[in-house]
Motif scaffolding. Sequence first.
Motif, short mmCIF file in Angstrom:
data_model
loop_
_atom_site.label_atom_id
_atom_site.label_comp_id
_atom_site.label_asym_id
_atom_site.label_seq_id
_atom_site.Cartn_x
_atom_site.Cartn_y
_atom_site.Cartn_z
N VAL A 145 0.84 -1.04 0.05
CA VAL A 145 0.14 -0.01 0.49
C VAL A 145 0.69 1.24 0.22
CG1 VAL A 145 -1.62 1.28 1.37
CG2 VAL A 145 -2.06 -1.21 1.05
N LEU A 146 2.03 0.97 0.73
CA LEU A 146 2.52 2.62 0.96
C LEU A 146 3.37 2.56 -0.69
CD1 LEU A 146 4.84 4.63 2.21
CD2 LEU A 146 5.89 2.65 2.70
N TRP A 147 3.96 1.84 -1.41
CA TRP A 147 4.75 2.05 -1.92
C TRP A 147 4.05 2.47 -3.37
CZ3 TRP A 147 9.53 3.42 -2.44
CH2 TRP A 147 9.92 3.78 -1.26
N LEU A 148 2.74 2.02 -4.30
CA LEU A 148 1.17 1.65 -4.51
C LEU A 148 1.35 3.35 -4.37
CD1 LEU A 148 -0.23 -0.90 -4.68
CD2 LEU A 148 0.18 -0.45 -6.27
N PHE A 149 0.79 3.83 -2.98
CA PHE A 149 0.76 5.03 -2.13
C PHE A 149 1.24 6.34 -3.02
CE2 PHE A 149 0.90 8.81 0.35
CZ PHE A 149 -0.64 9.20 0.40
N LEU A 150 2.83 6.02 -2.96
CA LEU A 150 4.27 6.90 -3.39
C LEU A 150 4.10 6.48 -4.93
CD1 LEU A 150 6.95 5.87 -1.02
CD2 LEU A 150 5.44 7.97 -1.39
N ILE A 151 3.86 5.61 -5.38
CA ILE A 151 3.81 6.01 -7.27
C ILE A 151 2.61 6.83 -7.92
CG2 ILE A 151 3.51 4.54 -9.43
CD1 ILE A 151 4.94 1.85 -7.38
N GLY A 152 1.49 6.95 -6.89
CA GLY A 152 0.47 7.11 -7.36
C GLY A 152 0.32 8.69 -7.33
N ILE A 153 1.14 9.30 -6.13
CA ILE A 153 0.68 10.85 -6.07
C ILE A 153 1.95 10.79 -6.87
CG2 ILE A 153 0.50 10.16 -4.01
CD1 ILE A 153 3.73 11.12 -3.32
N PHE A 154 3.15 10.55 -7.09
CA PHE A 154 3.91 10.67 -8.43
C PHE A 154 3.15 10.92 -9.68
CE2 PHE A 154 6.45 9.35 -12.17
CZ PHE A 154 7.03 10.27 -12.83
N LEU A 155 2.75 10.00 -10.39
CA LEU A 155 1.43 9.50 -11.37
C LEU A 155 0.60 11.39 -11.08
CD1 LEU A 155 0.41 5.90 -11.53
CD2 LEU A 155 2.30 7.86 -12.75
N ALA A 156 0.28 11.75 -10.42
CA ALA A 156 -0.48 12.48 -9.93
C ALA A 156 0.11 13.82 -10.02
CB ALA A 156 -1.45 12.36 -8.34
N ASP A 157 0.80 13.73 -9.37
CA ASP A 157 1.86 15.14 -9.45
C ASP A 157 2.08 15.33 -11.06
OD1 ASP A 157 4.57 16.89 -9.42
OD2 ASP A 157 4.28 15.87 -8.00
N ILE A 158 2.89 14.61 -11.37
CA ILE A 158 2.91 15.12 -13.25
C ILE A 158 1.63 15.32 -14.00
CG2 ILE A 158 4.25 14.13 -15.24
CD1 ILE A 158 6.01 14.74 -12.74
N SER A 159 0.66 14.77 -13.41
CA SER A 159 -0.86 15.44 -14.33
C SER A 159 -0.67 16.48 -14.25
CB SER A 159 -1.52 14.09 -14.20
OG SER A 159 -1.34 12.46 -14.20
N ILE A 160 -0.44 16.56 -13.07
CA ILE A 160 -1.15 18.22 -12.63
C ILE A 160 0.04 18.98 -13.24
CG2 ILE A 160 -1.63 20.09 -10.48
CD1 ILE A 160 -2.26 17.91 -8.65
N LEU A 161 1.17 19.27 -13.16
CA LEU A 161 2.16 19.78 -13.65
C LEU A 161 1.22 19.72 -15.47
CD1 LEU A 161 4.94 21.12 -13.44
CD2 LEU A 161 5.54 19.01 -14.16
N TYR A 162 1.31 18.53 -15.75
CA TYR A 162 1.10 18.91 -17.36
C TYR A 162 -0.23 19.18 -17.62
CZ TYR A 162 0.08 16.92 -21.72
OH TYR A 162 -0.86 15.96 -23.15
N PHE A 163 -0.88 19.44 -17.13
CA PHE A 163 -1.89 20.02 -17.61
C PHE A 163 -2.06 21.36 -17.31
CE2 PHE A 163 -4.08 15.81 -16.88
CZ PHE A 163 -4.96 15.80 -18.03
#
Length: 353
Positions: free
Chosen positions: A129-147
């Motif tokens: 759960v911890l590492w999936l959470f970290l991967i998730g916040i990275f993907l969300a971070d880059i997505s927000i930056l992209y938009f």
Amino acid sequence: MNELFFKTFVITFYRAFLGFFILVILVFGVFMEMKQHLMIAERLLQNSTGFYTILLIFLGYTLAQKRFQIRLLNDKHYRIFHQLGFFTWPQLGRNFLPVWLANHALILAYSVLLTYVGIRIHTGGKLGVLWLFLIGIFLADISILYFKLNKPFPESTRVRPAIFRNLSFEFWFLMHLRENRTLLILAVKIISIFLLNGFFYFYFGGGYDQRWLEFGLLCAAYVHFPIWLEKDGFESEQLSYFRNMPMSYSRKLWQHAVPILLILFPELTLLVFKVGTLENIADLFFLLILLIAMNMGIYGLIKWRNEQEKALKLGYLVFFFLFLLVIFGIHPLIISAVCLIPFLVSVRSRYSV
């Protein structure tokens, strides 16, 4: 290109929140040993509430970092970086991965520690759960930056409060902390509450008298030292205009007391929750006054000295002086009166903020 991104988005981030990182390193790197970190990590993984709390803390850190990054991109000096909007999502992710890793080094290092402890005590599910959470916040971070980069660059950015459109002077410093020192205020509050809970735990375990709680309040007050340094810097720089507007002594006391009380609200609430019984009502009153007076005294000391280095050196001496007063059992009201002296002296001038 990566060197340019690093200097722009990493060094700027750490420089802006330097007080927060110094405070975290000082408390968790100097005052705590590795065995204590391992013990806390084991408790966090064994307790579901603690584990999800640490995930929320990681999320709060990530949101603060992203908020700072977006504010940078809104600045006219960063207009050139909006050309990154021509990147595809994978290209942007590859280029900003080193930036993300550097800016999140603190939570990644602690995640590695949790992983080490989790493997040893066989809690693989929570580690997943911890590492999936970290991967998730990275993907969300880059997505927000992209938009964000795909939107037109704003010619001007105007911020208006959604609720309090006419904000009183007493709340300006709180808004400054929320806007510019989010990580600092969060770190100070988390460490202060954690520290006070530890003192209460040992106090109610037996073997300690009220002087132990008074010493705990003294330590919690000094955890707020960076906040009061920031308050003095904010008033001396951004509010220097108001030095031309003389105010009455009572008005100045009110304008300083309101933000101090609001900042200390979590600690005051914890005191009431832990000590607030009818038989302890007198002790509770003295402890509340002592906590407020100590913080006002620290702020007054900083404001009186005008230089951070001198305030820090004098702060060490005052800490040991107050520690001796507590050890020798001086009444809390007397200690409070001593603490209020530098505060009352520092705000005596009508031509100061």
